[in-house]
Design an enzyme around this catalytic site. Structure first.
Site, short mmCIF file in Angstrom:
data_model
loop_
_atom_site.label_atom_id
_atom_site.label_comp_id
_atom_site.label_asym_id
_atom_site.label_seq_id
_atom_site.Cartn_x
_atom_site.Cartn_y
_atom_site.Cartn_z
N LYS A 124 5.14 0.73 -2.59
CA LYS A 124 5.92 0.81 -1.35
C LYS A 124 7.10 1.77 -1.52
CE LYS A 124 8.05 -1.97 2.32
NZ LYS A 124 7.47 -1.16 3.40
N HIS A 160 7.23 -6.68 -2.38
CA HIS A 160 6.08 -5.85 -2.01
C HIS A 160 5.50 -5.18 -3.26
CE1 HIS A 160 7.70 -6.34 2.04
NE2 HIS A 160 6.50 -5.99 2.47
N1 LIG Z 1 4.30 -2.64 10.69
C1 LIG Z 1 3.45 -3.23 9.86
O1 LIG Z 1 2.86 -4.30 10.16
C2 LIG Z 1 3.16 -2.58 8.55
C3 LIG Z 1 3.82 -1.44 8.22
N2 LIG Z 1 3.51 -0.76 7.07
C4 LIG Z 1 4.17 0.53 6.91
O2 LIG Z 1 3.20 1.54 7.17
C5 LIG Z 1 3.49 2.71 6.37
C6 LIG Z 1 2.26 3.10 5.56
O3 LIG Z 1 1.96 2.08 4.64
P1 LIG Z 1 0.66 2.20 3.69
O4 LIG Z 1 -0.58 2.31 4.50
O5 LIG Z 1 0.79 1.11 2.70
O6 LIG Z 1 0.97 3.60 2.97
P2 LIG Z 1 -0.04 4.64 2.31
O7 LIG Z 1 0.79 5.54 1.48
O8 LIG Z 1 -1.20 3.93 1.69
O9 LIG Z 1 -0.62 5.45 3.57
C7 LIG Z 1 0.11 6.40 4.30
C8 LIG Z 1 -0.78 7.60 4.49
O10 LIG Z 1 -0.19 8.48 5.45
C9 LIG Z 1 -0.42 9.80 4.96
N3 LIG Z 1 0.44 10.76 5.64
C10 LIG Z 1 1.63 11.28 5.23
N4 LIG Z 1 2.07 12.18 6.12
C11 LIG Z 1 1.15 12.26 7.11
C12 LIG Z 1 1.04 13.02 8.29
N5 LIG Z 1 1.96 13.93 8.65
N6 LIG Z 1 -0.03 12.83 9.09
C13 LIG Z 1 -1.00 11.96 8.75
N7 LIG Z 1 -0.96 11.21 7.61
C14 LIG Z 1 0.11 11.36 6.81
C15 LIG Z 1 -0.19 9.65 3.48
O11 LIG Z 1 -0.64 10.78 2.77
P3 LIG Z 1 0.10 11.19 1.38
O12 LIG Z 1 -0.08 10.01 0.47
O13 LIG Z 1 -0.64 12.42 0.97
O14 LIG Z 1 1.54 11.43 1.72
C16 LIG Z 1 -0.99 8.39 3.20
O15 LIG Z 1 -2.37 8.65 3.03
C17 LIG Z 1 4.72 2.34 5.55
O16 LIG Z 1 5.88 2.78 6.23
C18 LIG Z 1 4.70 0.81 5.53
O17 LIG Z 1 5.95 0.24 5.33
C19 LIG Z 1 2.58 -1.21 6.20
C20 LIG Z 1 1.93 -2.37 6.44
C21 LIG Z 1 2.14 -3.15 7.65
O1 LIG Z 2 4.62 -1.32 3.06
C1 LIG Z 2 4.01 -2.39 3.23
O2 LIG Z 2 3.02 -2.71 2.56
C2 LIG Z 2 4.47 -3.29 4.30
N1 LIG Z 2 5.44 -2.88 5.08
C3 LIG Z 2 5.98 -3.54 6.19
C4 LIG Z 2 7.49 -3.71 6.03
O3 LIG Z 2 8.14 -2.79 5.52
O4 LIG Z 2 8.02 -4.73 6.46
C5 LIG Z 2 5.24 -4.78 6.58
C6 LIG Z 2 4.54 -5.51 5.47
O5 LIG Z 2 5.44 -6.36 4.84
C7 LIG Z 2 3.82 -4.60 4.50
#
Ligand SMILES: NC(=O)C1=CN([C@@H]2O[C@H](COP(=O)(O)OP(=O)(O)OC[C@H]3O[C@@H](n4cnc5c(N)ncnc54)[C@H](OP(=O)(O)O)[C@@H]3O)[C@@H](O)[C@H]2O)C=CC1
Ligand SMILES: O=C(O)C1=N[C@H](C(=O)O)C[C@H](O)C1
Length: 271
Positions: A164, A160
């Site tokens: 991450k 990743h």
């Molecule tokens: N299930 C799936 O298909 C996928 C899962 N993911 C997962 O999703 C999560 C987020 O990934 P990603 O978008 O890349 O991460 P990012 O860091 O880009 O986005 C997360 C956001 O959430 C904010 N945040 C933190 N705390 C809060 C809160 N209490 N309320 C609202 N917003 C908050 C963060 O702010 P700040 O930076 O200020 O902390 C940040 O802007 C990870 O756990 C990732 O592994 C990602 C892609 C696909």
């Molecule tokens: O953090 C990410 O970007 C992603 N997180 C998910 C995971 O932890 O499996 C899904 C995807 O691979 C992207």
């Protein structure tokens, strides 16, 4: 119209989800919530994520209950981080709001806390470590491979982007779980290797987490026996499959009986 609130609204996934909601005729964004202290608080969420004025301010999670009570979403979509997600699930489910949860990296205790809140408040939720359709077919294929190649050595490699925060990925951990459920022998999951490890134990399922650059998400499971190797890989080249899959889950969860569902339920892969 399905009314949606997004937590992690300016994040990589959250902002993509909002852009896709705006392009969907059956969905409406009603709130975009960020972490407490976010400097963009009060600014127009559309302007912050570069799609023009939407008339919806960036809210912050310190006022989550008030924002959700006023916006009255049918579904809250959360892609944030484990601890904030658990808090959000407790607040939203108390207000009767259904959930689509994509956050990964929960401890067993956090996952249990979240599930208890969902069950006690009688809401419905989809929880999935990966919303991409291709990854769910990859999971389904692993059921067969684990069953048929139970005597093979098994390794999992994921890569990743450098931002991450959790390792290994939720997808790699779910892949290991599926393999363990379908193997016809004992197994245990280990994380990387170093030092004088001795010969590989058959029981090991070893997960290797690589990080770097802008890699969206690559997962490979390797089954090896003397003389041959079978590798099953999925590579995400953009976040669009993850975003589209999360919105399929939003449509699925509206009006569903209270309970916890996964992407096999959403995609009909349990049948
Ligand atoms: N299930 C799936 O298909 C996928 C899962 N993911 C997962 O999703 C999560 C987020 O990934 P990603 O978008 O890349 O991460 P990012 O860091 O880009 O986005 C997360 C956001 O959430 C904010 N945040 C933190 N705390 C809060 C809160 N209490 N309320 C609202 N917003 C908050 C963060 O702010 P700040 O930076 O200020 O902390 C940040 O802007 C990870 O756990 C990732 O592994 C990602 C892609 C696909
Ligand atoms: O953090 C990410 O970007 C992603 N997180 C998910 C995971 O932890 O499996 C899904 C995807 O691979 C992207």
């Amino acid at each position: 119209m399905i009314k949606i609130a997004v937590t992690g609204a300016v994040g990589r996934m959250g902002s993509g989800i909002i852009k896709n909601i705006l392009e969907s005729e059956d969905m409406e964004l009603v709130a975009g919530i960020e972490a407490p202290g976010n400097p963009k608080k009060g600014l127009d969420i559309g302007e912050v994520i570069g799609v023009g004025k939407l008339g919806i301010p960036v809210s912050t999670a310190d006022e989550l209950e008030k924002v959700l009570s006023e916006a009255k979403p049918d579904v809250l979509v959360d892609f944030t981080a484990p601890a904030p997600c658990v808090g959000t699930v407790k607040t939203a489910s108390k207000l009767g709001i259904n959930l689509v949860i994509g956050t990964t990296g929960f401890t067993d205790e956090q996952r249990a806390e979240m599930e208890t809140a969902i069950k006690e408040n009688g809401v419905s939720a989809v929880i999935s470590q990966n919303y991409a359709i291709g990854v769910n077919i990859f999971f389904k294929t692993l059921e067969l491979l684990a069953d048929k190649l139970s005597n093979y050595d098994i390794e999992i490699v994921e890569m990743h982007h450098k931002h991450k925060k959790d390792a290994p990925s939720g997808t790699a951990l779910r892949a290991a779980e599926i393999i363990q459920e379908n193997l016809n022998r004992d197994s245990n999951v280990i994380y990387g290797r170093e030092g004088i490890t001795g010969a590989r134990a058959k029981e090991e399922i070893c997960i290797h987490a690589l990080r770097g650059g802008d890699v969206v998400g690559d997962h490979t499971v390797i089954f090896t026996e003397e003389g041959e190797r079978l590798e099953l890989s999925h590579k995400a080249c953009s976040r669009q499959p993850l975003i589209s899959g999360a919105l399929i889950a939003v449509r699925y969860i509206v009006g569903k009986k209270a309970g916890i569902y996964n992407t096999f339920d959403v995609l009909g892969l349990n049948e």
